[in-house]
Each structure stands twice: as C-alpha cells, then as structure tokens.
Design an enzyme around this catalytic site. Structure first.
Site, PDB file in Angstrom:
ATOM      1  CG  HIS A 130      -0.344   0.184   2.534  1.00 54.27           C
ATOM      2  ND1 HIS A 130      -0.161  -0.851   3.429  1.00 54.27           N
ATOM      3  CD2 HIS A 130       0.141   1.287   3.185  1.00 54.27           C
ATOM      4  CE1 HIS A 130       0.392  -0.396   4.542  1.00 54.27           C
ATOM      5  NE2 HIS A 130       0.587   0.903   4.416  1.00 54.27           N
ATOM      6  CD  GLU A 156      -2.000   3.344   6.335  1.00 57.59           C
ATOM      7  OE1 GLU A 156      -2.046   3.639   7.552  1.00 57.59           O
ATOM      8  OE2 GLU A 156      -1.006   2.810   5.802  1.00 57.59           O
ATOM      9  CD  GLU A 192      -0.024   9.597 -14.784  1.00 55.02           C
ATOM     10  OE1 GLU A 192       0.442   9.802 -15.917  1.00 55.02           O
ATOM     11  OE2 GLU A 192       0.627   9.052 -13.862  1.00 55.02           O
TER      12      GLU A 192
END
Length: 327
Positions: free
Chosen positions: A173, A241, A314
């Site tokens: 993550h 997260e 993006e």
C-alpha cells in the site's frame, strides 16, 4: 475498445516519488525484490522515469504490461539532481511539509526480512523492537522516504525463521494523510470506484486508518473474529491507506503538503483505466478539479486531477483494453 468505462476495470497502478540518484534508488528497490518493469526517457524535458514492481512467478501482476499492474513505484529523476549537493527530497513526514507518509512492502518472514535489510546497511526509521508496535518496521530508502515492512503471517509464527524470499514480497500500500476522512472516503469510493477493504480505529492514538483498493478478481477480503489485524490484506498489491488524525477537519486553516509544491518529493498516485476518454468524461460529469485535462499540454495520453486534499491523481490508459502502446 469500449466507448464506456467501468470502475471495476480500474487498477491502482503506481505511486510516483522523485529521487535524487536513480542508480541508488533502483538498487534499493531491487534489493527489496522489485524489477525494473520499464524505463521511459524524456531527454528533451531532462527527466527519466523508472517503473519498479514485483514480477516474480508468484507475483499478482507477473508478466503484465506496465499499465495492467498494481503495486508499481515510479521513480522520477530530473537530470542533474544526483550531482547537486544541495538537492534534498521532502519525504512527507517532517513538519511543516507533512502529507504523503510511506509506501509499504509485505514480506514472508518479517524478522528475517528486516535483518537482511539491516545487514545490507540500510537505515531504519523504526525497527521491529522500537516503540509499542512490534509487528511493523520502517526502513529508509536512499532519499529518506519511509518504506513500511509488514508481515504476511503472525509475528509469533516467524520469530525463529532466519530466511526470507523476496519473490514472495508485495508492494502492499501507499499511505497519504487526509484532512477530512468523510470527504476523502467519498471521493475515492464514489468518484474513483474504490472499495473500503479495512478500517483501523485508534481512539487512544487520535487517528483512524482506512484501506481502500480495487477488489479485482480476488474480490473483497474477509475479516472475521480472531483474524490477525491486516492479515487479510497483507498479500494484496495496490492498496491506498488514508490516515486521518482526529480534529484536522475542524481547522479551516489546516492543510497537508501535496508533494508538488516546494519542497518536492511525492508526486502523484495513478489509476489505469479501461477507456481513458470515457473515464475523463465521467470525471467531467462529476465536476472534479482538474490539474491537466487530456487535451492540455504535450502529453495527450494522460490526465491529472486533484483529490480533496490537493494530491494529484493521474489517469492513464490500460493497454490491455486499447490494444496499443501508450508511449
């Protein structure tokens, strides 16, 4: 390629961080078991991009094209920084420039994995034996970015194990701090189509952690009574997260650093989509705040927009759906 878009096809493709010396950074992430999936060079604009990811036989994205992956780290190198003694990265964890927190790699045997890193000379922000949380560690990459190390098994189970296999590691993550949890959760779920995998509430510490991602073929994790905290997500790639510190949402002057204002460091997170034009049209209908539309600038194949905290997100085309190369 379909003329519509479905968020079920989306992937949290990569996290971009700027680096001072690409040789040192590629060496570090390679030591963690990552492979250089692709390098893109833009000599006219004086920068190179190095895309690192886990690509061993057991890796979830093994063999996939760059944009059909999750858990990729993009290292951005602007020419000349490696020889500039004054160039320093903002790692996102020092006041008053906090925002981005860390990336996280999950490992098979956490004690052995940490010893291997320490024996190689890499420094730690937090060793397993430091502090109250004895089940996580933070190693520092060459630029001082924090890389969290978590175990895929209960820590008691791996205590006496002395070996570790980087082929089993996952880029689990990316953590960013958010001012208003409610707004951010709504954005990442309703606008970007992510699912909430897990929540960790820490009233004593004054913060909550929210882990989001795209379920994909594996589906949502099952967390039952007695489950090890985070165990059901430790083998995943490409989670986000969100860290919310209580009370920040009430302070109208409070703002996290987006990583793109000076001093720079973290750049953006990237979602690969099935149809980039349709995906951007959908965002337009949802009134997102754009940094760069598809039609703007030189690069007509990527778009950037802002999340509620001003972090850049993006959009890029997943080549599996288009059948043609992006670059």
């Amino acid at each position: 390629m379909a003329s519509t878009t479905d968020t079920k096809n989306y992937k949290f493709n990569h996290t971009m961080i700027r680096v001072k010396d690409p040789q040192e950074s590629v060496k570090f992430y390679s030591f963690l078991g990552m492979s250089l999936i692709q390098k893109l060079s833009f000599p006219d604009a004086k920068f190179d991009l190095y895309f690192m990811g886990f690509d061993g036989p057991g890796a979830p994205s093994a063999g996939n094209n760059l944009w059909d992956r999750e858990g990729v780290i993009e290292l951005t190198h602007n020419y000349g920084t490696e020889s500039d003694p004054n160039y320093k990265i903002n790692n996102g964890n020092v006041e008053p420039h906090r925002g981005f927190g860390h990336t996280c790699v999950s490992v098979d045997n956490i004690q052995a994995a940490c010893k291997r890193l320490e024996d190689a000379g890499y420094k730690f922000q937090k060793k397993l034996t430091d502090g109250k949380m004895r089940h996580i560690a933070f190693v520092l990459d060459p630029d001082g970015y924090w890389v969290e190390i978590i175990g895929q098994k209960p820590i008691e189970e791996t205590e006496s194990v002395t070996t570790t296999d980087t082929a089993t590691y996952r880029m689990n993550h990316t953590m960013i701090r958010v001012k208003d949890a409610e707004k951010s959760l709504k954005f990442y779920q309703e606008v970007l189509g992510m699912s909430l995998f897990r929540t960790h509430e820490s009233p004593a510490g004054g913060f909550n952690l929210y882990f989001l991602g795209y379920p994909g073929e594996k589906g949502l994790p099952a967390e039952g009574p007695g489950a090890v905290a985070g165990a059901s997500t430790a083998d995943r790639e490409g989670l986000l997260e969100l860290t919310w510190n209580y009370g920040t949402e009430k302070d109208e002057n409070f703002k996290y650093h987006d990583g793109n204002s000076e001093p720079q460091g973290f750049g953006h997170i990237c979602i690969s989509v099935d149809n980039i034009q349709a995906a951007c049209d959908r965002l337009e209908s949802l009134n997102v705040n754009w940094k760069k539309r598809l039609t703007e600038g030189r690069m007509k194949n990527v778009a950037f927009f802002f999340d509620p905290d001003g972090y850049w997100v993006e959009f890029v085309q997943n080549e599996r759906f288009s059948g043609k190369s992006n670059f």
